[in-house]
Design an enzyme around this catalytic site. Structure first.
Site, short mmCIF file in Angstrom:
data_model
loop_
_atom_site.label_atom_id
_atom_site.label_comp_id
_atom_site.label_asym_id
_atom_site.label_seq_id
_atom_site.Cartn_x
_atom_site.Cartn_y
_atom_site.Cartn_z
N LYS A 1 14.60 -14.06 -10.42
CA LYS A 1 14.13 -13.06 -11.52
C LYS A 1 13.37 -13.61 -12.66
O LYS A 1 12.32 -12.86 -12.99
CB LYS A 1 15.59 -12.28 -12.16
CG LYS A 1 16.48 -11.48 -11.49
CD LYS A 1 15.81 -10.06 -11.28
CE LYS A 1 15.07 -10.06 -10.04
NZ LYS A 1 15.74 -9.83 -8.71
N ARG B 1 5.46 0.06 -5.96
CA ARG B 1 5.40 -0.79 -4.76
C ARG B 1 4.47 -1.86 -5.01
O ARG B 1 4.43 -2.76 -4.06
CB ARG B 1 4.96 0.13 -3.62
CG ARG B 1 5.75 1.14 -3.28
CD ARG B 1 5.34 2.27 -2.38
NE ARG B 1 4.81 1.78 -1.15
CZ ARG B 1 5.69 1.89 -0.05
NH1 ARG B 1 6.46 2.63 0.03
NH2 ARG B 1 5.18 1.57 1.26
N TRP C 1 -3.02 -2.57 -1.47
CA TRP C 1 -2.72 -3.97 -1.90
C TRP C 1 -3.11 -4.95 -0.77
O TRP C 1 -3.22 -4.99 0.27
CB TRP C 1 -0.98 -4.09 -1.67
CG TRP C 1 -0.37 -5.37 -2.24
CD1 TRP C 1 -0.34 -5.85 -3.57
CD2 TRP C 1 0.12 -6.43 -1.43
NE1 TRP C 1 0.54 -7.06 -3.59
CE2 TRP C 1 0.75 -7.50 -2.28
CE3 TRP C 1 0.46 -6.87 0.03
CZ2 TRP C 1 1.24 -8.75 -1.79
CZ3 TRP C 1 0.73 -7.94 0.56
CH2 TRP C 1 1.19 -8.75 -0.34
N GLU D 1 19.45 -16.06 -7.50
CA GLU D 1 18.91 -14.88 -7.81
C GLU D 1 18.43 -14.66 -9.40
O GLU D 1 17.40 -14.38 -9.51
CB GLU D 1 20.20 -13.71 -7.65
CG GLU D 1 19.81 -12.33 -7.98
CD GLU D 1 18.52 -11.85 -7.32
OE1 GLU D 1 17.97 -12.26 -6.39
OE2 GLU D 1 17.93 -10.62 -7.84
N ASN E 1 -2.18 2.20 5.87
CA ASN E 1 -1.16 1.36 5.37
C ASN E 1 -0.83 0.37 6.62
O ASN E 1 -0.86 0.91 7.79
CB ASN E 1 0.14 1.61 4.98
CG ASN E 1 0.22 2.17 3.58
OD1 ASN E 1 -0.59 2.42 2.82
ND2 ASN E 1 1.40 2.81 3.22
N GLY E 2 -0.67 -1.00 6.52
CA GLY E 2 -0.57 -1.83 7.45
C GLY E 2 -1.48 -2.68 7.89
O GLY E 2 -2.60 -3.18 7.21
N GLU F 1 9.88 -14.18 -11.07
CA GLU F 1 9.37 -12.74 -10.79
C GLU F 1 8.44 -12.27 -11.93
O GLU F 1 7.46 -11.84 -11.88
CB GLU F 1 10.19 -11.87 -9.97
CG GLU F 1 10.61 -12.26 -8.72
CD GLU F 1 11.49 -11.06 -8.06
OE1 GLU F 1 11.26 -10.49 -7.14
OE2 GLU F 1 12.42 -10.82 -8.88
N LYS G 1 6.97 -4.05 -4.34
CA LYS G 1 8.34 -3.72 -4.21
C LYS G 1 8.57 -3.61 -2.71
O LYS G 1 9.78 -4.11 -2.34
CB LYS G 1 8.40 -2.32 -4.93
CG LYS G 1 9.61 -1.58 -4.67
CD LYS G 1 10.79 -2.24 -5.69
CE LYS G 1 12.23 -2.16 -5.55
NZ LYS G 1 12.88 -3.02 -6.36
N HIS H 1 21.26 -35.43 -6.96
CA HIS H 1 20.47 -35.78 -5.67
C HIS H 1 19.03 -35.21 -5.94
O HIS H 1 18.38 -35.20 -4.75
CB HIS H 1 20.92 -35.30 -4.50
CG HIS H 1 22.31 -35.49 -4.10
ND1 HIS H 1 22.83 -36.95 -3.76
CD2 HIS H 1 23.40 -34.92 -4.28
CE1 HIS H 1 24.13 -37.01 -3.68
NE2 HIS H 1 24.70 -35.81 -3.84
N CYS I 1 0.91 -1.06 0.04
CA CYS I 1 0.05 0.06 -0.03
C CYS I 1 0.84 1.38 -0.06
O CYS I 1 2.03 1.18 0.58
CB CYS I 1 -0.72 0.04 1.27
SG CYS I 1 -1.93 -1.51 1.46
C1 G6P Z 1 10.11 -7.79 -2.02
C2 G6P Z 1 10.77 -7.32 -3.48
C3 G6P Z 1 12.00 -7.79 -3.42
C4 G6P Z 1 12.86 -7.55 -2.50
C5 G6P Z 1 12.37 -7.94 -1.10
C6 G6P Z 1 13.04 -7.42 0.19
O1 G6P Z 1 9.88 -9.16 -1.93
O2 G6P Z 1 9.60 -7.38 -4.62
O3 G6P Z 1 12.77 -7.20 -4.82
O4 G6P Z 1 14.27 -8.16 -2.61
O5 G6P Z 1 11.01 -7.40 -1.12
O6 G6P Z 1 13.15 -6.11 0.08
P1 G6P Z 1 14.06 -5.34 0.77
O7 G6P Z 1 13.51 -4.03 0.29
O8 G6P Z 1 14.19 -5.46 2.23
O9 G6P Z 1 15.42 -5.52 0.14
#
Ligand code: G6P
Length: 610
Positions: A487, A27, A75, A483, A100-101, A490, A605, A506, A2
């Site tokens: 990506k 976000r 959100w 990673e 928010n929250g 995602e 985000k 394994h 949010c």
């Molecule tokens: C969310 C984002 C990721 C990020 C993660 C941790 O899942 O989509 O891209 O790596 O949060 O966020 P931070 O701001 O703590 O690195």
């Protein structure tokens, strides 16, 4: 997650609020809304499911003109994404609120308020807060007092902004567990959950502390702390250039951010290294004393930042010879720990507002760690303010939900930290000079890796119709494989798993066939020969291989094996350089598949709720 924007001004605020919402889109959200108090003394509200653009269209038809307003991107947590659940929520037609929250005791409060005759139109926890404040407003006749009394009954995490038609020209806000910043203007003031939202209107910000409440008017900002004492919060200037929040010539923020990496890696090193040394003071004035005393490191993070922590573990144990554990924050915070004496608690977070990471930090501060160090990209974030020591990455605002430049600058900062730590643990001057040379070569090497862009774009068509993929790496390149897989899943929604290549036999080997592309990062290091045997295992099962290697790796393309060469790099910095082709690969696959690259479905985000 949010987002909140609000404004109290002498001019019309609709455009400011809409632009603020657009800037918070990165976000992640599912609906948007706005409430403005008009010159006629009435609140007009607009809410839409979907993008801010949909809300904007509605506002073109029926504008929300006025000088005081609040707006929100939602959100969904309580109740599905729908117009009725979208914020702002109202109690009657005189009070509007954005939140928010999460309010944990909302059900109980809802039952009480129903008993008092309040009617609910949504499934949200937020509407409960609206009615609760209105109930107190009826007895106090004072919005600030009403908010104060209402929040004393709330359990959970929240940032709130409230306006009331009976008290025009001001907004009351509070912060308890969710970020909120005040933007300081001239003859107008603003609020937002992220300063980025307000950059078109101000570059001066006050960050509220936990428990703070504030009364925002055109010409005054009054803040009270948790104990109801009036307090001043420092005004800071926003450091990043405004252009960073602009896509420029790029089709997507993600691509722009991938291309910014040589510059932001350079910026993260600036002022922190000489030609042969890491400047320890640049990590904080007392850093030397602290590093001298550290015997263990505990790293905590989420998502991509967690992968950065995993790479750092290899570096810390290799270069500093100090034991290092890495754990995702959501696991760490819910178990008992054995804390060795003199353990440094290291949080890594792009946003500095990830709920699980912050909760882990707050626990750690009570649990007997030697000190808390944050590696973070957002100045003024909660993580930065609550840590003992901070190393800021200089990535600038990262808008694409899939993290790219934040990751490589985190790695750069972590390597600087590791070298400084290692110096207190027997790292020789020669070795330090060699590592610093490797670090300084990074911007050029990342640039060279970016030159593979077109070739990778061609390669990406091989993933278009695939449903699964496997990423392999060994040593510090294993987290890079993780990673890379993150990506791809995602943004292209292709199932991608990463394995340390030695684990292939394994289990995952059972999945390998011509429908399962296998991506590998294979720099010429002391694990290369072992990795090559693993690749043979894949070839023998008909798996198609996509290998990123350097000229010295002695790997060549052949039917079923696609080798892409990147320049030879120092083994310690290889994880940073090898990340680049994997970012480009996932980007191009997503573009071919036509997904929403910058705002992938279901993701946010900044995850500010648990
Ligand atoms: C969310 C984002 C990721 C990020 C993660 C941790 O899942 O989509 O891209 O790596 O949060 O966020 P931070 O701001 O703590 O690195």
């Amino acid at each position: 997650m949010c987002g909140i924007v609000g404004a109290v001004s002498e001019r019309d605020v609709q455009g400011i609020l809409l632009e603020g919402l657009r800037r918070l889109e990165y976000r992640g959200y599912d609906s948007a809304g706005m409430a403005v108090l008009g010159g006629n003394g009435e609140i007009s509200r607009a809410r839409e499911v979907g993008k801010v653009a949909a809300l904007s269209e509605v506002l073109v038809q029926t504008p929300n003109h006025g000088t005081t307003g609040i707006a929100h991107t939602r959100w969904a947590t309580h109740g599905q994404p729908s117009k009725l659940n979208a914020h702002p929520h109202m109690s009657g037609d005189r009070l509007a609120i954005v939140h928010n929250g999460i309010i944990e005791n909302y059900q109980e409060l809802r039952d009480q308020l129903r008993g008092d005759g309040f009617e609910f139109t949504s499934q949200t926890d937020t509407e409960v807060v609206a009615h609760l404040i209105e109930r107190y407003f009826r007895t106090t006749g004072d919005l600030f007092k009403a908010v104060q009394q209402a929040i004393s009954e709330l359990r959970g995490a929240f940032a709130l902004a409230v306006l009331h038609a009976d008290e025009p020209d001001h907004v009351v806000v509070c912060r308890e567990g969710s970020p909120l910043v005040i933007g300081v203007g001239i003859g107008e003031n603003f609020i937002a959950s992220d300063q980025l939202a307000l950059l078109p209107v101000t570059d001066r910000f006050m960050f509220l502390e936990e428990g703070d409440m504030a009364d925002i008017r055109t010409n005054s900002i009054k803040i009270w702390d948790r104990d109801n004492h009036p307090v001043e919060r420092k005004v800071t200037r926003f450091e990043h250039s405004m252009d960073s929040a602009d896509k420029g010539e790029y089709r997507h923020y993600m691509l722009k951010e991938i291309y910014e990496q040589p510059r932001v890696i350079q910026a993260t090193m600036e002022g922190r290294v000489t030609s042969s040394k890491v400047l320890e003071q640049a990590l904080g004035t007392d850093a030397g004393q602290l590093l001298e005393s550290i015997r263990h490191v505990q790293i905590i993070a989420c998502g991509t930042s967690y992968h950065a922590g995993m790479v750092a573990r290899y570096w810390i144990e290799d270069l500093a010879g100090i034991p290092c554990s890495v754990e995702v924050a959501s696991e760490f915070r819910y178990r008992k720990h054995v804390i060795q004496p003199d353990t440094l608690f290291l949080c890594i977070s792009q946003s500095g507002e990830t709920a699980d990471t912050l909760a882990a930090l707050r626990q750690a501060k009570k649990a007997g760690f030697r000190a808390a160090l944050a590696i973070c990209n957002v100045p003024g974030s909660s993580l930065v303010r609550e840590s003992d020591l901070v190393i800021m990455t200089q990535a600038g605002p990262e808008i694409g939900v899939a993290s790219t430049k934040a990751f490589t600058t985190q790695l750069t900062a972590l390597l600087l930290f590791t070298i400084a730590l290692a110096r207190h643990n027997g790292l020789s001057e020669e070795r330090e000079a060699e590592l610093v040379t490797a670090l300084r070569a990074l911007p050029g090497q990342v640039e060279a890796a970016l030159a593979l862009d077109e070739a990778i774009a061609e390669l990406s068509s091989a993933f278009m119709d695939k449903n699964h993929s496997l990423f392999l790496g060994r040593g510090a390149l294993f987290p890079v494989a993780l990673e890379g897989a993150l990506k791809l899943k995602e943004i292209s929604y292709i199932h991608a798993e990463a394995y340390p290549a030695g684990e292939l036999k394994h289990g995952p080997l059972a999945l390998v066939d011509s429908e399962m592309p296998v991506v590998t990062v294979a720099p010429n290091n002391d694990l290369l020969e072992k990795l090559k045997s693993n690749l043979e295992e894949v070839r023998a099962r008909g798996g198609e291989l996509f290998v990123f290697a350097d000229g010295e790796s002695d790997l060549a393309s052949e039917p079923g094996v696609h080798v892409m060469q990147i320049p030879a790099v120092h083994p310690i910095t290889a994880p940073i350089v090898y990340t680049i082709p994997l970012q480009l690969l996932s980007y191009h696959v997503a573009v071919l598949k036509g997904t929403d690259v910058d705002q992938p479905r279901n993701l946010a985000k900044s995850v500010t709720v648990e």
